[in-house]
Design an enzyme around this catalytic site. Structure first.
Site, PDB file in Angstrom:
ATOM      1  N   ASN A  23      36.283  32.514  30.302  1.00  0.00           N
ATOM      2  CA  ASN A  23      34.993  33.116  29.960  1.00  0.00           C
ATOM      3  C   ASN A  23      34.385  32.565  28.677  1.00  0.00           C
ATOM      4  O   ASN A  23      33.314  33.016  28.251  1.00  0.00           O
ATOM      5  CB  ASN A  23      35.107  34.645  29.922  1.00  0.00           C
ATOM      6  CG  ASN A  23      35.293  35.199  31.329  1.00  0.00           C
ATOM      7  OD1 ASN A  23      35.022  34.515  32.317  1.00  0.00           O
ATOM      8  ND2 ASN A  23      35.763  36.437  31.425  1.00  0.00           N
ATOM      9  N   ARG A  93      28.580  33.847  37.678  1.00  0.00           N
ATOM     10  CA  ARG A  93      27.611  34.580  36.851  1.00  0.00           C
ATOM     11  C   ARG A  93      26.873  33.647  35.886  1.00  0.00           C
ATOM     12  O   ARG A  93      26.145  34.107  35.013  1.00  0.00           O
ATOM     13  CB  ARG A  93      28.360  35.635  36.005  1.00  0.00           C
ATOM     14  CG  ARG A  93      29.284  36.540  36.763  1.00  0.00           C
ATOM     15  CD  ARG A  93      28.606  37.566  37.591  1.00  0.00           C
ATOM     16  NE  ARG A  93      27.700  38.418  36.849  1.00  0.00           N
ATOM     17  CZ  ARG A  93      26.767  39.171  37.426  1.00  0.00           C
ATOM     18  NH1 ARG A  93      26.615  39.157  38.728  1.00  0.00           N
ATOM     19  NH2 ARG A  93      25.985  39.936  36.694  1.00  0.00           N
ATOM     20  N   ASP A 117      32.267  38.543  41.066  1.00  0.00           N
ATOM     21  CA  ASP A 117      33.074  39.515  41.792  1.00  0.00           C
ATOM     22  C   ASP A 117      32.302  40.777  42.127  1.00  0.00           C
ATOM     23  O   ASP A 117      31.444  41.221  41.364  1.00  0.00           O
ATOM     24  CB  ASP A 117      34.295  39.877  40.942  1.00  0.00           C
ATOM     25  CG  ASP A 117      35.208  38.682  40.777  1.00  0.00           C
ATOM     26  OD1 ASP A 117      35.197  37.816  41.674  1.00  0.00           O
ATOM     27  OD2 ASP A 117      35.905  38.619  39.763  1.00  0.00           O
ATOM     28  N   ASP A 305      39.422  43.574  32.269  1.00  0.00           N
ATOM     29  CA  ASP A 305      40.122  42.525  33.031  1.00  0.00           C
ATOM     30  C   ASP A 305      41.647  42.626  32.921  1.00  0.00           C
ATOM     31  O   ASP A 305      42.367  41.903  33.609  1.00  0.00           O
ATOM     32  CB  ASP A 305      39.670  41.137  32.560  1.00  0.00           C
ATOM     33  CG  ASP A 305      38.179  40.953  32.714  1.00  0.00           C
ATOM     34  OD1 ASP A 305      37.695  41.022  33.845  1.00  0.00           O
ATOM     35  OD2 ASP A 305      37.504  40.771  31.689  1.00  0.00           O
ATOM     36  N   VAL A 327      33.954  50.290  32.076  1.00  0.00           N
ATOM     37  CA  VAL A 327      33.065  49.120  31.961  1.00  0.00           C
ATOM     38  C   VAL A 327      32.354  48.828  33.286  1.00  0.00           C
ATOM     39  O   VAL A 327      31.128  48.685  33.327  1.00  0.00           O
ATOM     40  CB  VAL A 327      33.835  47.883  31.461  1.00  0.00           C
ATOM     41  CG1 VAL A 327      32.900  46.680  31.343  1.00  0.00           C
ATOM     42  CG2 VAL A 327      34.499  48.169  30.120  1.00  0.00           C
TER      43      VAL A 327
HETATM   44  N1  EPU Z   1      25.122  45.435  32.639  1.00  0.00           N
HETATM   45  C1  EPU Z   1      23.910  45.979  32.921  1.00  0.00           C
HETATM   46  N2  EPU Z   1      22.796  45.178  32.835  1.00  0.00           N
HETATM   47  C2  EPU Z   1      22.872  43.859  32.483  1.00  0.00           C
HETATM   48  C3  EPU Z   1      24.150  43.315  32.167  1.00  0.00           C
HETATM   49  C4  EPU Z   1      25.270  44.130  32.264  1.00  0.00           C
HETATM   50  O1  EPU Z   1      23.803  47.169  33.243  1.00  0.00           O
HETATM   51  O2  EPU Z   1      21.841  43.173  32.435  1.00  0.00           O
HETATM   52  C5  EPU Z   1      26.332  46.289  32.741  1.00  0.00           C
HETATM   53  C6  EPU Z   1      27.283  45.805  33.867  1.00  0.00           C
HETATM   54  O3  EPU Z   1      26.877  46.279  35.123  1.00  0.00           O
HETATM   55  C7  EPU Z   1      28.603  46.361  33.416  1.00  0.00           C
HETATM   56  C8  EPU Z   1      28.509  46.288  31.882  1.00  0.00           C
HETATM   57  O4  EPU Z   1      27.126  46.154  31.575  1.00  0.00           O
HETATM   58  O5  EPU Z   1      28.720  47.690  33.808  1.00  0.00           O
HETATM   59  C9  EPU Z   1      29.274  45.153  31.266  1.00  0.00           C
HETATM   60  O6  EPU Z   1      28.877  43.927  31.884  1.00  0.00           O
HETATM   61  P1  EPU Z   1      28.890  42.559  31.093  1.00  0.00           P
HETATM   62  O7  EPU Z   1      27.501  42.010  31.061  1.00  0.00           O
HETATM   63  O8  EPU Z   1      29.599  42.748  29.819  1.00  0.00           O
HETATM   64  O9  EPU Z   1      29.771  41.665  32.051  1.00  0.00           O
HETATM   65  P2  EPU Z   1      29.533  40.177  32.509  1.00  0.00           P
HETATM   66  O10 EPU Z   1      28.954  39.367  31.416  1.00  0.00           O
HETATM   67  O11 EPU Z   1      28.875  40.165  33.845  1.00  0.00           O
HETATM   68  C10 EPU Z   1      31.827  39.308  31.655  1.00  0.00           C
HETATM   69  C11 EPU Z   1      32.998  38.602  32.250  1.00  0.00           C
HETATM   70  C12 EPU Z   1      33.793  39.577  33.108  1.00  0.00           C
HETATM   71  C13 EPU Z   1      34.264  40.732  32.222  1.00  0.00           C
HETATM   72  C14 EPU Z   1      33.045  41.401  31.585  1.00  0.00           C
HETATM   73  C15 EPU Z   1      33.416  42.502  30.632  1.00  0.00           C
HETATM   74  C16 EPU Z   1      32.192  36.352  32.511  1.00  0.00           C
HETATM   75  C17 EPU Z   1      31.762  35.269  33.416  1.00  0.00           C
HETATM   76  N3  EPU Z   1      32.515  37.513  33.079  1.00  0.00           N
HETATM   77  O12 EPU Z   1      31.032  39.722  32.747  1.00  0.00           O
HETATM   78  O13 EPU Z   1      34.925  38.871  33.555  1.00  0.00           O
HETATM   79  O14 EPU Z   1      34.956  41.652  33.002  1.00  0.00           O
HETATM   80  O15 EPU Z   1      32.276  40.413  30.859  1.00  0.00           O
HETATM   81  O16 EPU Z   1      34.241  42.019  29.614  1.00  0.00           O
HETATM   82  O17 EPU Z   1      32.270  36.181  31.293  1.00  0.00           O
HETATM   83  C18 EPU Z   1      36.464  38.092  35.082  1.00  0.00           C
HETATM   84  O18 EPU Z   1      36.706  37.186  34.262  1.00  0.00           O
HETATM   85  O19 EPU Z   1      37.146  38.294  36.114  1.00  0.00           O
HETATM   86  C19 EPU Z   1      35.325  38.961  34.852  1.00  0.00           C
HETATM   87  C20 EPU Z   1      34.811  39.754  35.784  1.00  0.00           C
END
Ligand code: EPU
Length: 432
Positions: A23, A93, A117, A305, A327
């Protein structure tokens, strides 16, 4: 479609080397587009998500080449297109993070719809609001988003939740913007700080203040840089959980204590032990395993995670464990397979914990009870997503008999050399 055949029931013993963080790698490949000079990244993991991201930036005109096993050279001397081909829709993503860099380098951006995912709704409203605040005009089409901006301008961005992706969108869009951007309620996961370190080497001016505030003073240009990625703390926790769950003893070279403090605390509470060494961490059982109450959270809390590998470990602990996922709203889908393998797990829509949780009044099974210990037995399973996939791998290693795990490419999106690492630890994992 490849399948893992795992023969379970034997403790994992030996040592492995942790890879660089997924990530951070994908985000830093995107950050390389912010300069026309070469960016060299070391300790890049050989995983599916990195390959997809390399192909995306190549499609925009960047040169991307491996040298050695884990060093990546990226140079976007020119960016020949602002359009990420729709062929990349639904894969991961990353495309949304390209909007800011493409606006700076090309003036317009078009990115396909996101994948990743299926662990909740995963809306992008914070990303859209962030880009709009910085002055981008965004329009939505059935298969893509289009963004335009003459020049992005610094702004105050107050995130409703410390989203990792939205914080990265804000950073990657504001480093070359005119003026100062203040990101309040920012995520401060170690991978984000590592990307900030790369950006600082490239010439960016970024301050991480107290109270989750990040201040970015826009600069006119960024230069090339060389950077070694941090270790993948999710891979470390996954193999640590596998070591303790199988009653083994595993040294993970490169594991860093500071990134996994919350995991280490939880591990010690359930009876796992660890020995911090200068070059890594050794994981083993210190006591009989016992139950725990656990809530996931943003960093520095217990990472979402880590939840899936930890739940497999809890199936081997005596007593009733309580896990509250705060989360993502839908991150217990994998527990059905664990039940088929013999685990006693129940899901609840109520919050089984005291943390503030956005899913308190929703209809989401985001809490879980695990009654242990229960022997697990091998079975045939289909991987639904990345972290669920590795939890199946651990369950198969714990379980008696053979397991067949289909859809290995999902887990290989985020973990490198899984069969090799398991074999190195004395486990049996064949790819068929
Ligand atoms: N959220 C919103 N609106 C947005 C963005 C996020 O409501 O515009 C919400 C999401 O729905 C969630 C929360 O905020 O409920 C946190 O989401 P976040 O944006 O932090 O997650 P992400 O950036 O999509 C990354 C990692 C994930 C990890 C999460 C939390 C990457 C590519 N993915 O996802 O990793 O679980 O942060 O730490 O960096 C994995 O590696 O398997 C994975 C899923």
């Amino acid at each position: 479609m490849s399948t893992y055949r795992i023969e379970g029931g034997a403790p994992l013993r030996g040592s492995i080397t942790a890879s660089g963080a997924k990530n951070a790698a994908t985000k830093q490949i995107v950050a390389s587009l912010l300069t026309d000079e070469e960016v060299i990244l070391h300790n890049v993991p050989r995983i599916g998500d990195v390959n997809i991201t390399m192909d995306i930036v190549r499609s925009l005109g960047a040169k991307v080449e491996w040298s050695g096993d884990s060093t990546l050279h990226i140079q976007a001397a020119t960016v020949g297109s602002g359009e990420v081909p729709v062929a990349f829709s639904g894969l991961n993503r990353i495309p949304v993070l390209l909007i800011g860099p493409l606006l700076h380098r090309y003036g317009t951006a078009s990115v396909p719809l996101l994948g990743g995912d299926d662990i909740g709704a995963r809306p992008l409203n914070f990303h859209v609001q962030t880009l709009q605040k910085l002055g981008a005009t965004i329009t939505f089409e059935p298969d893509c988003w289009r963004a335009t901006a003459s020049r992005l301008k610094g702004a105050l961005i107050d995130l409703p939740y410390p989203s990792v992706g939205a914080t990265e969108s804000a950073l990657l869009s504001s480093v070359l913007a005119e003026g100062t951007t203040v990101i309040q309620n920012a995520a401060v996961e170690p991978e984000i700080i590592d990307t900030i370190l790369l950006l600082q080497k490239m010439g960016a001016l970024i301050a991480v203040e107290v109270d989750r505030t990040i201040v970015v003073e826009g600069v006119r240009r960024l230069r090339g840089a060389e950077h070694r990625l941090l270790t993948d703390r999710i891979e470390v926790a996954s193999f640590a959980a596998a070591a303790v769950a199988t009653n083994g003893d595993v040294f993970i070279e490169g594991a860093e204590q500071g990134q996994i403090m919350a995991f280490l605390n939880a591990l010690r509470r359930v009876g796992g032990e660890f020995e911090i060494r200068p070059d890594g961490i050794r994981f083993f059982r210190g006591n009989d395993l016992r139950s725990i109450a656990l809530e996931t959270d943003v960093h520095p809390g217990f990472a979402t995670d880590w939840q899936q590998p930890f739940v497999v470990l809890l199936t081997q602990a005596t007593g009733l464990s309580v896990i509250h996922e705060t989360v993502f709203e839908q991150r217990f889908g994998y527990t059905g397979v664990l039940q088929e393998m013999g685990a006693t797990i129940e899901l609840y829509k109520t919050c089984l914990g005291g943390k503030t949780c956005r899913y308190r009044y929703g209809d989401h099974p985001h809490s879980c009870l695990v009654q242990g210990p229960t022997p697990l037995h091998g079975t045939t399973m289909q991987i639904p997503d990345l972290r669920a996939g590795f939890s199946y791998v651990i369950a198969a290693l714990v379980g008696k008999g053979a397991s067949s795990i289909d859809g290995a490419q999902y887990v290989e999106r985020g973990y490198s050399h899984i069969p090799e690492k398991i074999e190195q630890l004395g486990g049996r994992c064949l790819v068929v």
